[in-house]
Motif scaffolding. Structure first.
Motif, PDB file in Angstrom:
ATOM      1  N   LYS A 196       0.739  -1.076   0.012  1.00 34.56           N
ATOM      2  CA  LYS A 196       0.140   0.017   0.092  1.00 34.56           C
ATOM      3  C   LYS A 196       0.890   1.257   0.023  1.00 34.56           C
ATOM      4  O   LYS A 196       2.080   1.342   0.521  1.00 34.56           O
ATOM      5  N   VAL A 197       0.227   2.304  -0.269  1.00 37.20           N
ATOM      6  CA  VAL A 197       1.031   3.522  -0.614  1.00 37.20           C
ATOM      7  C   VAL A 197       2.009   3.961   0.420  1.00 37.20           C
ATOM      8  O   VAL A 197       3.030   4.392   0.214  1.00 37.20           O
ATOM      9  N   VAL A 198       1.392   4.335   1.737  1.00 38.95           N
ATOM     10  CA  VAL A 198       2.106   4.823   2.654  1.00 38.95           C
ATOM     11  C   VAL A 198       3.382   4.038   3.028  1.00 38.95           C
ATOM     12  O   VAL A 198       4.590   4.352   2.983  1.00 38.95           O
ATOM     13  N   PRO A 199       3.288   2.672   3.367  1.00 38.05           N
ATOM     14  CA  PRO A 199       4.252   1.884   3.771  1.00 38.05           C
ATOM     15  C   PRO A 199       5.170   1.379   2.606  1.00 38.05           C
ATOM     16  O   PRO A 199       6.481   1.442   2.945  1.00 38.05           O
ATOM     17  N   LEU A 200       4.580   1.234   1.443  1.00 37.44           N
ATOM     18  CA  LEU A 200       5.495   1.182   0.277  1.00 37.44           C
ATOM     19  C   LEU A 200       6.629   2.244  -0.014  1.00 37.44           C
ATOM     20  O   LEU A 200       7.685   2.261   0.140  1.00 37.44           O
ATOM     21  N   GLY A 261       4.880  14.405  -0.968  1.00 36.53           N
ATOM     22  CA  GLY A 261       5.698  15.418  -0.263  1.00 36.53           C
ATOM     23  C   GLY A 261       5.817  15.335   1.092  1.00 36.53           C
ATOM     24  O   GLY A 261       6.794  15.412   1.608  1.00 36.53           O
ATOM     25  N   ARG A 262       4.878  14.916   1.682  1.00 33.12           N
ATOM     26  CA  ARG A 262       4.824  14.639   3.259  1.00 33.12           C
ATOM     27  C   ARG A 262       5.783  13.610   3.569  1.00 33.12           C
ATOM     28  O   ARG A 262       6.538  13.652   4.757  1.00 33.12           O
ATOM     29  N   LEU A 263       5.583  12.339   3.016  1.00 33.88           N
ATOM     30  CA  LEU A 263       6.394  11.302   2.911  1.00 33.88           C
ATOM     31  C   LEU A 263       7.971  11.571   2.927  1.00 33.88           C
ATOM     32  O   LEU A 263       8.503  11.464   3.526  1.00 33.88           O
ATOM     33  N   LEU A 264       8.213  12.143   1.899  1.00 36.47           N
ATOM     34  CA  LEU A 264       9.574  12.582   1.414  1.00 36.47           C
ATOM     35  C   LEU A 264      10.146  13.342   2.602  1.00 36.47           C
ATOM     36  O   LEU A 264      11.382  13.177   3.180  1.00 36.47           O
ATOM     37  N   GLU A 265       9.472  14.227   2.986  1.00 32.05           N
ATOM     38  CA  GLU A 265       9.979  15.480   4.150  1.00 32.05           C
ATOM     39  C   GLU A 265      10.203  14.469   5.380  1.00 32.05           C
ATOM     40  O   GLU A 265      11.043  14.690   6.006  1.00 32.05           O
ATOM     41  N   ASP A 268      13.208  12.416   5.082  1.00 33.67           N
ATOM     42  CA  ASP A 268      14.465  13.340   4.811  1.00 33.67           C
ATOM     43  C   ASP A 268      14.958  13.061   3.381  1.00 33.67           C
ATOM     44  O   ASP A 268      16.194  12.909   3.118  1.00 33.67           O
ATOM     45  N   ALA A 269      13.984  12.919   2.449  1.00 39.35           N
ATOM     46  CA  ALA A 269      14.284  12.539   1.076  1.00 39.35           C
ATOM     47  C   ALA A 269      13.904  13.689   0.102  1.00 39.35           C
ATOM     48  O   ALA A 269      13.003  14.564   0.528  1.00 39.35           O
ATOM     49  N   GLY A 270      14.335  13.851  -1.024  1.00 38.79           N
ATOM     50  CA  GLY A 270      13.818  14.811  -2.062  1.00 38.79           C
ATOM     51  C   GLY A 270      13.319  14.285  -3.217  1.00 38.79           C
ATOM     52  O   GLY A 270      13.086  13.155  -3.461  1.00 38.79           O
ATOM     53  N   TRP A 271      12.744  15.089  -4.264  1.00 40.80           N
ATOM     54  CA  TRP A 271      11.729  14.877  -5.248  1.00 40.80           C
ATOM     55  C   TRP A 271      12.628  14.138  -6.212  1.00 40.80           C
ATOM     56  O   TRP A 271      12.050  13.532  -6.959  1.00 40.80           O
ATOM     57  N   LEU A 306      -2.885  14.362  11.024  1.00 41.36           N
ATOM     58  CA  LEU A 306      -2.325  13.471  10.024  1.00 41.36           C
ATOM     59  C   LEU A 306      -0.598  13.933  10.095  1.00 41.36           C
ATOM     60  O   LEU A 306       0.016  12.692  10.204  1.00 41.36           O
ATOM     61  N   ASP A 307      -0.158  14.894  10.378  1.00 41.00           N
ATOM     62  CA  ASP A 307       1.206  15.058  10.549  1.00 41.00           C
ATOM     63  C   ASP A 307       1.943  14.090  11.667  1.00 41.00           C
ATOM     64  O   ASP A 307       2.810  13.520  11.488  1.00 41.00           O
ATOM     65  N   GLU A 308       1.054  13.984  12.818  1.00 44.55           N
ATOM     66  CA  GLU A 308       1.618  13.478  13.816  1.00 44.55           C
ATOM     67  C   GLU A 308       1.355  11.771  13.626  1.00 44.55           C
ATOM     68  O   GLU A 308       2.535  11.065  13.744  1.00 44.55           O
ATOM     69  N   GLY A 309       0.576  11.574  12.786  1.00 49.06           N
ATOM     70  CA  GLY A 309       0.187  10.174  12.395  1.00 49.06           C
ATOM     71  C   GLY A 309       1.061   9.510  11.445  1.00 49.06           C
ATOM     72  O   GLY A 309       2.007   8.462  11.607  1.00 49.06           O
ATOM     73  N   LEU A 310       1.522  10.604  10.541  1.00 52.22           N
ATOM     74  CA  LEU A 310       2.591  10.026   9.697  1.00 52.22           C
ATOM     75  C   LEU A 310       4.080  10.005  10.227  1.00 52.22           C
ATOM     76  O   LEU A 310       4.836   9.427  10.008  1.00 52.22           O
ATOM     77  N   THR A 311       4.158  10.913  11.012  1.00 54.36           N
ATOM     78  CA  THR A 311       5.703  10.948  11.853  1.00 54.36           C
ATOM     79  C   THR A 311       5.510   9.688  12.719  1.00 54.36           C
ATOM     80  O   THR A 311       6.665   8.938  12.812  1.00 54.36           O
ATOM     81  N   ARG A 312       4.597   9.271  13.402  1.00 55.25           N
ATOM     82  CA  ARG A 312       4.483   8.137  14.230  1.00 55.25           C
ATOM     83  C   ARG A 312       4.705   6.723  13.240  1.00 55.25           C
ATOM     84  O   ARG A 312       5.325   5.851  13.646  1.00 55.25           O
TER      85      ARG A 312
END
Length: 333
Positions: A196-200, A261-265, A268-271, A306-312
């Motif tokens: 799935k997209v987020v863990p992938l 973009g949020r997952l890259l950030e 610590d990755a770039g486009w 969402l920001d907290e959730g993605l960070t966790r």
């Protein structure tokens, strides 16, 4: 209370089991105080089912695990007998896989649901909670779907889920069964299989790899932390009105490009790590659920930003390579 959780070794089902047995993944405020005497997990352990997902509750004496197929009438009859509540998560759920081959989706999602419903009817189960998806509605350009919106699925996966929704509601109307249906937006969080997209994206980025972005990246989804989803299901299981559908959403809509973009950030990755790929066949442009019904009737609201959730979530995958690396290698995700 005796509770049967189908698909309880999967991503969302295992979160629900951990929550029932007292290992919450976030703010549990507003979750009904359920003290199950037994929680029976029925899971076939296909590629996305994993007993390690239940490791935090493995030693709880209230947990019973049965390896079996919801399409097998004998197994289903045995595990449904004596249950007070059935919470039905088990499903084939990956859209791309359904495009490659629809048969397993129709078999599991439609026939499997019918097999469970028949057993619950035969044994007089108190409540049957059928867990579904916003994808049954198709795509919406503006506004948000209410629970009475017509179903218009566009993929074999969503069509099979729409069929199972209609079956569940038909058993309520025809037989008077105590059935409730939930439909959720896109889930993310720990223990999600890395196709799935987020863990992938997260695992690819943690490994220094690239991530694929469909089409122009403009497809929009509402993002829901898995723990909030399970909180909503618990509320519906406890106090939802029989025969009703309830939406469970996260309250944050993002385009796929914005999510990337949020997952890259977060990693610590770039486009330069993003590779455009051809768009998915029949790709729905936008999903959006109106959650005012569950909010008004049951008091549900998402608790994890969402920001907290993605960070966790990123931190969990960073700290749990031993969980996802073997799965990714075996599946070729």
């Amino acid at each position: 209370m005796r509770i049967l959780v189908t698909g309880g070794a999967g991503f969302i089902g295992s979160e629900y089991v951990r929550m029932l047995l007292g290992v919450p993944g976030g703010d549990a405020s507003g979750v009904p105080a359920v003290e199950p005497t037994t929680v029976t997990v029925l899971d076939k352990l296909t590629y996305s089912g994993n007993l390690d997902n239940l490791a935090p509750v493995r030693d709880d004496p209230r947990l019973r695990f049965v390896r079996g197929d919801i399409c097998d009438p004998a197994t289903v009859d045995e595990v449904v007998a004596g249950q007070d509540v059935v919470v039905h998560f088990a499903a084939e759920s990956h859209v791309d896989r359904s495009i490659e081959g629809a048969a397993p989706f129709v078999t599991t999602n439609v026939l499997g649901t019918q097999t469970l419903l028949d057993a619950a009817l035969r044994h007089g189960t108190g409540r049957f909670v059928h867990v579904s998806t916003d994808e049954v509605y198709g795509s919406i350009d503006s506004g948000s779907w209410t629970e009475t919106w017509p179903l218009a699925p566009n993929s074999p996966y969503s069509a099979s889920k729409a069929g199972s929704d209609l079956l569940a509601l038909a058993y309520h109307r025809t037989h008077g069964m105590d059935v409730v249906v939930t439909r959720c937006s896109n889930n993310y969080g720990p223990y999600q299989f890395p196709e799935k997209v987020v863990p992938l994206f997260v695992t690819n980025l943690l490994d220094g790899g690239t991530v694929p972005l469909y089409g122009d990246g403009g497809n929009i989804r509402d993002w829901l932390h898995v723990h909030d989803h399970c909180r909503g299901i618990a509320m519906v299981a406890h106090a939802g009105r029989s025969g009703e559908v309830y939406h469970i959403g996260g309250g944050t809509e993002l385009s796929n490009k914005e999510l990337t973009g949020r997952l890259l950030e977060a990693c610590d990755a770039g486009w330069d790590r993003v590779v455009p790929v051809a768009d998915r066949k029949g790709h729905d442009r936008r999903y959006s659920l109106d959650i005012s019904k569950i909010n008004t009737e049951l008091g549900y609201a998402p608790s994890i930003d969402l920001d907290e959730g993605l960070t966790r979530t990123v931190a969990w995958y960073r700290d749990n390579r031993a969980w996802w690396e073997p799965l990714k290698k075996a599946s070729g995700a």
